[in-house]
Design an enzyme around this catalytic site. Structure first.
Site: not given
Ligand code: NDP
Length: 478
Positions: A251, A285
């Protein structure tokens, strides 16, 4: 503020870790809580506990129903406590944070109901005269995929966790959750409720650690059967590439659009769009990022839209009157400010906003923003929206579709014909008529096309993705 380090929930035990992760109040900047930080040992402990639970204490659908239903009740009992946590560590206005907790309770209720509906089907056998399969009974059974790893973002620290954990448990899986580090204490609070509801040990672990470190280790572990991820397209694509043939639900983000047609109720459309362009400081999002308005009503719409935008109260998320709180970090607010400045240098005009105080970016409306500008093409994920006029509805559809993303779109119209035609034309996972792209009911199938992801959430649909279909063929010949 907590004096000590909040332990992690690993395989049903509260475990102190040598390292800690600090979570700050996103508005005041003060330390909010220290939580444990997981390394490879904690990851292995969680996975081994999950394997043991699946092998030794399989959960009947009735038991899953009972546990998930109890969590639903516990969430409703603790709305204030959880909402405060979301508001402080996530910066979400308290009113919206309360809504998030109530929605999460609904997700647990819906998932409980799905747990007792899981079923296989009987496949018809004598289907073609030229291939006789003899006397055989063919049917399917549904089995849990095993260990589901849920990786979640900061912006809905409870409800997006609920949308993964509750369906995964409903399907009989064990879950390893890696919440966003910035908002991880809300996820740990949910673990308290799962424990209190009687979830057997091993079925749930919550590991806090950075994506680049712990996240990578989780992606590399072959004992995990499925990854369910909500977050940025960049990380989503990386996960897809890294986990090979294992199952994935993604997502991801979007630059969602809403159309205001010339037959729409302009006042209602303007009020809804002003609220949902800037809710949670645009960090949703399906937040409204691009508005396309018919030229006949452009002037009337802009007047109403700016009037409603001016009424939004910006400030402390703990104030029940606040509509727009801080962004997740100053770095992100500076990024938004930079993108707006670049757009202005390339010909866009700020109609209102464009102002920043630390990590608070004020609701910003742009006109003359065009393709090729980041505020239009990329996911802005900040309280920034652009408005453009169109003459023909086909032109509006072309502009909505002219995007690498496709999550949801909103269309305001009184035409019943257009309302039913336009979902066929728009390249998105959901079309919302007479509301903004930002509407979501937790029971509906939810997900995107193109770079907005793959798979659908909503408990009934997520449970299906978290089950394995096994075909059984019984030869009945004597
Ligand atoms: P990120 O993609 O930066 O992070 C999401 C999660 O992935 C966090 O737990 C993060 O860990 C983890 N992560 C980051 N890098 C890695 C990796 N290499 N391997 C595994 N896990 C990893 O997103 P944000 O938290 O900044 O959220 C914003 C984004 O989420 C926006 O793009 C938004 O559109 C999307 N989103 C989509 C939704 C949907 O339903 N389509 C709903 C809500 C948000 P950590 O942060 O702890 O480093």
């Amino acid at each position: 503020m907590y004096a000590q380090i909040k332990p992690l929930f690993i395989g049903g035990e509260w475990v102190q870790t040598p390292d800690a992760h600090e979570i700050f109040n996103k508005y005041t900047g003060e330390l909010f809580v220290r939580v444990g930080k997981a390394g490879p040992n904690e990851k292995d402990r969680a996975i081994e506990a999950a394997q043991r639970a699946l092998a030794e204490t399989p959960l009947s659908p009735a038991k899953r129903f009972q546990i998930l239903h109890r969590v639903h009740q516990l969430l409703l009992e603790r709305v204030d406590e959880l909402a405060e946590c979301i508001a402080k560590e996530g910066g979400k206005p308290i009113r919206d944070a309360r809504t998030e907790v109530n929605r999460s309770a609904t997700v647990f209720l819906l998932s409980a109901q799905e747990a007792v509906k899981i079923k296989g089907e009987i496949i018809p056998t004598q289907v073609a005269p030229h291939f006789d399969i003899g006397q055989r009974l063919i049917y399917t059974i549904k089995k849990p995929v095993g260990i589901v790893c849920a990786i979640t973002p900061f912006n809905f620290p409870l409800n997006l966790v609920a949308h993964k954990v509750a369906p995964a448990l409903a399907a009989g899986n064990a879950v390893i959750l890696k919440p966003a580090s910035d908002t991880a204490s809300t996820a740990l609070k949910l673990c308290e409720l799962l424990e209190e509801a009687g979830l057997p040990k091993g079925y749930m672990s919550c590991l806090v650690g950075s994506g680049s470190n712990l996240g990578e280790k989780l992606l590399e572990d072959p004992r995990i059967g499925m990854y369910t991820f909500t977050g940025s397209p960049e990380v989503g694509k990386h996960i897809r590439n890294k986990v090979g043939l294992r199952r994935v639900t993604l997502e991801l983000g979007s630059n969602s659009a809403s159309i205001v047609h010339n037959d729409a109720d302009i006042e209602k459309a303007a009020a809804k769009l002003a609220r949902m362009s800037f809710a949670h400081a645009g960090q949703i999002c399906i937040s409204v990022q691009r508005i396309f308005v018919h030229r006949d009503v452009e002037e009337a719409f802009m007047e109403a839209f700016l009037r409603h935008t001016a009424r939004l109260k910006v400030g402390d998320p703990m104030d029940p009157e606040t509509d727009v709180g801080p962004m997740i970090s100053e770095k992100e607010a500076i990024r938004a400010e930079t993108w707006v400045r670049e757009a202005v240098a390339e010909g866009a005009r700020i109609v209102t906003g464009g102002k920043r105080e630390k990590n608070v970016y004020f609701p910003t409306v742009l006109v003359n923003a065009k393709k090729g500008m980041k505020v239009v093409d990329e996911e802005v994920f900040a309280p920034v929206v652009s408005v453009a006029a169109y003459d023909d509805i086909r032109e509006a559809v072309r502009m909505v579709n002219d995007s690498k993303y496709g999550l949801q779109a909103g269309v305001f119209t009184k035409s019943i014909t257009l309302a039913h035609q336009i979902p066929h034309w728009l390249e998105v996972g959901g079309v919302i008529i007479n509301d903004t792209s930002s509407f979501r009911a937790d029971q509906m199938p939810y997900g995107g096309v193109k770079d907005s992801g793959m798979g659908r959430e909503g408990p009934a649909f997520a449970v299906e993705e978290m089950l394995e279909t096994v075909t059984v063929v019984v030869n009945l010949e004597e």
